[in-house]
Design a protein around this motif. Structure first.
Motif, PDB file in Angstrom:
ATOM      1  N   GLN A 159       0.831  -1.199   0.000  1.00  0.00           N
ATOM      2  CA  GLN A 159       0.000   0.000   0.000  1.00  0.00           C
ATOM      3  C   GLN A 159       0.871   1.256   0.000  1.00  0.00           C
ATOM      4  O   GLN A 159       0.588   2.208  -0.716  1.00  0.00           O
ATOM      5  N   ALA A 160       1.928   1.255   0.819  1.00  0.00           N
ATOM      6  CA  ALA A 160       2.827   2.414   0.881  1.00  0.00           C
ATOM      7  C   ALA A 160       3.537   2.611  -0.451  1.00  0.00           C
ATOM      8  O   ALA A 160       3.706   3.741  -0.914  1.00  0.00           O
ATOM      9  N   ALA A 161       3.962   1.510  -1.087  1.00  0.00           N
ATOM     10  CA  ALA A 161       4.630   1.618  -2.388  1.00  0.00           C
ATOM     11  C   ALA A 161       3.674   2.167  -3.442  1.00  0.00           C
ATOM     12  O   ALA A 161       4.065   3.010  -4.255  1.00  0.00           O
ATOM     13  N   ARG A 162       2.430   1.696  -3.422  1.00  0.00           N
ATOM     14  CA  ARG A 162       1.438   2.220  -4.379  1.00  0.00           C
ATOM     15  C   ARG A 162       1.195   3.701  -4.150  1.00  0.00           C
ATOM     16  O   ARG A 162       1.098   4.479  -5.089  1.00  0.00           O
TER      17      ARG A 162
ATOM     18  N   GLU B  23       1.975   9.292  -5.725  1.00  0.00           N
ATOM     19  CA  GLU B  23       2.447  10.649  -5.443  1.00  0.00           C
ATOM     20  C   GLU B  23       3.563  11.049  -6.397  1.00  0.00           C
ATOM     21  O   GLU B  23       3.624  12.194  -6.836  1.00  0.00           O
ATOM     22  N   GLY B  24       4.451  10.096  -6.722  1.00  0.00           N
ATOM     23  CA  GLY B  24       5.528  10.379  -7.668  1.00  0.00           C
ATOM     24  C   GLY B  24       4.985  10.711  -9.045  1.00  0.00           C
ATOM     25  O   GLY B  24       5.452  11.633  -9.712  1.00  0.00           O
ATOM     26  N   ALA B  25       3.966   9.965  -9.484  1.00  0.00           N
ATOM     27  CA  ALA B  25       3.344  10.234 -10.777  1.00  0.00           C
ATOM     28  C   ALA B  25       2.651  11.590 -10.760  1.00  0.00           C
ATOM     29  O   ALA B  25       2.693  12.329 -11.742  1.00  0.00           O
ATOM     30  N   LYS B  26       2.042  11.928  -9.639  1.00  0.00           N
ATOM     31  CA  LYS B  26       1.361  13.218  -9.526  1.00  0.00           C
ATOM     32  C   LYS B  26       2.368  14.358  -9.614  1.00  0.00           C
ATOM     33  O   LYS B  26       2.124  15.362 -10.275  1.00  0.00           O
ATOM     34  N   GLU B  27       3.531  14.204  -8.958  1.00  0.00           N
ATOM     35  CA  GLU B  27       4.562  15.229  -9.032  1.00  0.00           C
ATOM     36  C   GLU B  27       5.080  15.377 -10.453  1.00  0.00           C
ATOM     37  O   GLU B  27       5.326  16.484 -10.915  1.00  0.00           O
ATOM     38  N   VAL B  28       5.255  14.257 -11.159  1.00  0.00           N
ATOM     39  CA  VAL B  28       5.724  14.307 -12.546  1.00  0.00           C
ATOM     40  C   VAL B  28       4.710  15.039 -13.403  1.00  0.00           C
ATOM     41  O   VAL B  28       5.060  15.867 -14.239  1.00  0.00           O
TER      42      VAL B  28
END
Length: 156
Positions: A116-119, A124-129
């Protein structure tokens, strides 16, 4: 007259009981009690017969005499008897309980929470990108507009 009404004992008790952690604790106690029956059945039905293949089924009967003569049981017992069999039985019950809890509850839950944390981190990483790329696109649009305005502008 001040209107500082103190909550009643009943209201305070009701608020205490309705807290989430109290209810979670009550559920854990009930599940633990039910789980104890399962562990006891495993010890009586599986572990004790395996031990009984080597010795006796009842681990409580294993003892050593510290001061002779060790005869009798209960009130008629003489000598000093170390009942290491009951300690061994309790230790086996504890190890079985701890193993089952760890391998069937803690380990799967830890793996689930890690996934869950990795997802969440990937999301969040995709959102920042996406936010960075949107910002870059807006900057490019601004630069193009400034460039177009600069070309069509005439200084008199």
């Amino acid at each position: 007259m001040s209107d500082n009404k103190q909550p009643s004992v009943w209201e305070g008790f009701k608020a205490f009981l309705m807290r989430g952690n109290v209810i979670d604790l009550a559920v854990a106690v009930v599940i633990g009690a039910a789980f104890t029956n399962i562990v006891n059945a495993v010890v009586k039905g599986l572990i004790n017969p395996l031990v009984g293949a080597v010795g006796t089924k009842n681990l409580d009967s294993y003892s050593s005499c510290l001061e002779a003569p060790c005869t009798g049981t209960g009130a008629d017992a003489t000598g000093i008897r170390i009942m290491w069999g009951s300690v061994l039985g309790a230790s086996l019950s504890f190890l079985i309980t701890a193993s089952v809890v760890y391998f069937l509850m803690v380990l799967p839950m830890a793996k689930f929470l890690a996934r869950q944390a990795a997802r969440q981190k990937a999301k969040e990483g995709a959102k920042e990108v996406i936010e960075v790329s949107e910002l870059e696109v807006l900057k490019q649009i601004r630069d193009e507009l400034v460039a177009q305005r600069g070309q069509g502008r005439r200084d008199y």
